[in-house]
Scaffold this motif. Sequence first.
Motif, PDB file in Angstrom:
ATOM      1  N   GLN A  45       0.837  -1.202   0.000  1.00  9.07           N
ATOM      2  CA  GLN A  45       0.000   0.000   0.000  1.00  9.07           C
ATOM      3  C   GLN A  45       0.873   1.253   0.000  1.00  9.07           C
ATOM      4  O   GLN A  45       0.595   2.207  -0.721  1.00  9.07           O
ATOM      5  CB  GLN A  45      -0.922   0.011   1.223  1.00  9.07           C
ATOM      6  CG  GLN A  45      -1.766   1.275   1.294  1.00  9.07           C
ATOM      7  CD  GLN A  45      -2.670   1.297   2.503  1.00  9.07           C
ATOM      8  OE1 GLN A  45      -3.298   0.298   2.848  1.00  9.07           O
ATOM      9  NE2 GLN A  45      -2.737   2.445   3.173  1.00  9.07           N
ATOM     10  N   GLY A  49       0.658   3.947  -3.141  1.00 10.36           N
ATOM     11  CA  GLY A  49      -0.244   5.025  -2.755  1.00 10.36           C
ATOM     12  C   GLY A  49      -0.138   6.229  -3.680  1.00 10.36           C
ATOM     13  O   GLY A  49       0.818   6.374  -4.449  1.00 10.36           O
ATOM     14  N   GLU A  54      -3.702  12.366  -4.018  1.00  8.76           N
ATOM     15  CA  GLU A  54      -5.034  12.138  -3.452  1.00  8.76           C
ATOM     16  C   GLU A  54      -5.246  12.899  -2.148  1.00  8.76           C
ATOM     17  O   GLU A  54      -6.295  12.772  -1.526  1.00  8.76           O
ATOM     18  CB  GLU A  54      -5.243  10.636  -3.209  1.00  8.76           C
ATOM     19  CG  GLU A  54      -5.223   9.804  -4.481  1.00  8.76           C
ATOM     20  CD  GLU A  54      -6.438  10.064  -5.358  1.00  8.76           C
ATOM     21  OE1 GLU A  54      -7.546  10.252  -4.816  1.00  8.76           O
ATOM     22  OE2 GLU A  54      -6.273  10.102  -6.587  1.00  8.76           O
ATOM     23  N   GLU A 187      -7.190   4.201   2.684  1.00 10.95           N
ATOM     24  CA  GLU A 187      -6.768   3.186   1.719  1.00 10.95           C
ATOM     25  C   GLU A 187      -6.798   1.798   2.334  1.00 10.95           C
ATOM     26  O   GLU A 187      -7.142   0.821   1.677  1.00 10.95           O
ATOM     27  CB  GLU A 187      -5.373   3.519   1.183  1.00 10.95           C
ATOM     28  CG  GLU A 187      -5.366   4.685   0.225  1.00 10.95           C
ATOM     29  CD  GLU A 187      -3.973   5.025  -0.276  1.00 10.95           C
ATOM     30  OE1 GLU A 187      -2.990   4.391   0.150  1.00 10.95           O
ATOM     31  OE2 GLU A 187      -3.867   5.948  -1.104  1.00 10.95           O
ATOM     32  N   ASN A 190     -10.341   0.605   2.447  1.00 13.08           N
ATOM     33  CA  ASN A 190     -10.902   0.371   1.114  1.00 13.08           C
ATOM     34  C   ASN A 190     -10.168  -0.694   0.318  1.00 13.08           C
ATOM     35  O   ASN A 190     -10.537  -0.955  -0.830  1.00 13.08           O
ATOM     36  CB  ASN A 190     -10.909   1.676   0.306  1.00 13.08           C
ATOM     37  CG  ASN A 190     -11.836   2.699   0.895  1.00 13.08           C
ATOM     38  OD1 ASN A 190     -12.781   2.370   1.588  1.00 13.08           O
ATOM     39  ND2 ASN A 190     -11.556   3.976   0.638  1.00 13.08           N
ATOM     40  N   ARG A 191      -9.149  -1.309   0.901  1.00 14.64           N
ATOM     41  CA  ARG A 191      -8.364  -2.286   0.142  1.00 14.64           C
ATOM     42  C   ARG A 191      -9.245  -3.473  -0.223  1.00 14.64           C
ATOM     43  O   ARG A 191     -10.177  -3.809   0.474  1.00 14.64           O
ATOM     44  CB  ARG A 191      -7.135  -2.747   0.904  1.00 14.64           C
ATOM     45  CG  ARG A 191      -7.421  -3.436   2.216  1.00 14.64           C
ATOM     46  CD  ARG A 191      -6.131  -3.673   2.992  1.00 14.64           C
ATOM     47  NE  ARG A 191      -6.359  -3.850   4.396  1.00 14.64           N
ATOM     48  CZ  ARG A 191      -6.757  -4.962   4.984  1.00 14.64           C
ATOM     49  NH1 ARG A 191      -6.987  -6.020   4.265  1.00 14.64           N
ATOM     50  NH2 ARG A 191      -6.919  -5.050   6.276  1.00 14.64           N
TER      51      ARG A 191
END
Length: 192
Positions: A45, A49, A54, A187, A190-191
């Motif tokens: 991640q 990223g 973002e 993140e 939401n993975r």
Amino acid sequence: MKLANTAHTSHSWRIHEIAGDFDLEDVWALDTPGGPGEFDKLVKQFSSGDFPDEAPLPVRALWALRWKLGGLLGLDKRSSGLDTRVGSLRGKLPEDLRETPTGPDEDWLPFTPLYRLEDEFAAEMANRTMHGVMHIAWVDDGQGGYRGQMAVLVKPNGLFGRAYMGFIKPFRYTIIYPALMRMIAREWRNRG
């Protein structure tokens, strides 16, 4: 959440053997609850990223300003980086760490991965202001699970480097790190 330095120094991380002469700048608890085998997901991640793209507008603006000033002042020239101004910590790795994976296949720029173990990962970067290490670990959360922990270690480059690190500290604590921590948590949730 920012943690006391002892959250990092009380563990027998391998990075202590390699970067013992670096200052421990920050230690952060990452909102990434998981099980014992999920550390590789966290490392992946980090490498994939979209920070700062973002991130909220103030973070993106600060990041863009930093890179613009860095270009104007020559802070990030190749001649001020790893294996030019400072040697990579890879040369200090103990024999057993030299053969470990260094990270996922994704691009880690501006960091260069050093090593990865089942609960610890380190990557370094250098520029005209400092030589830095990002250390990511997978720690027992005390409630039967695990979570990520990030430590930032730095070796400022002289008085200019110390002044620069002092100047950016309020921006890191009030704008950059809070946005980064929220993004990491989002993140992780939401993975797939």
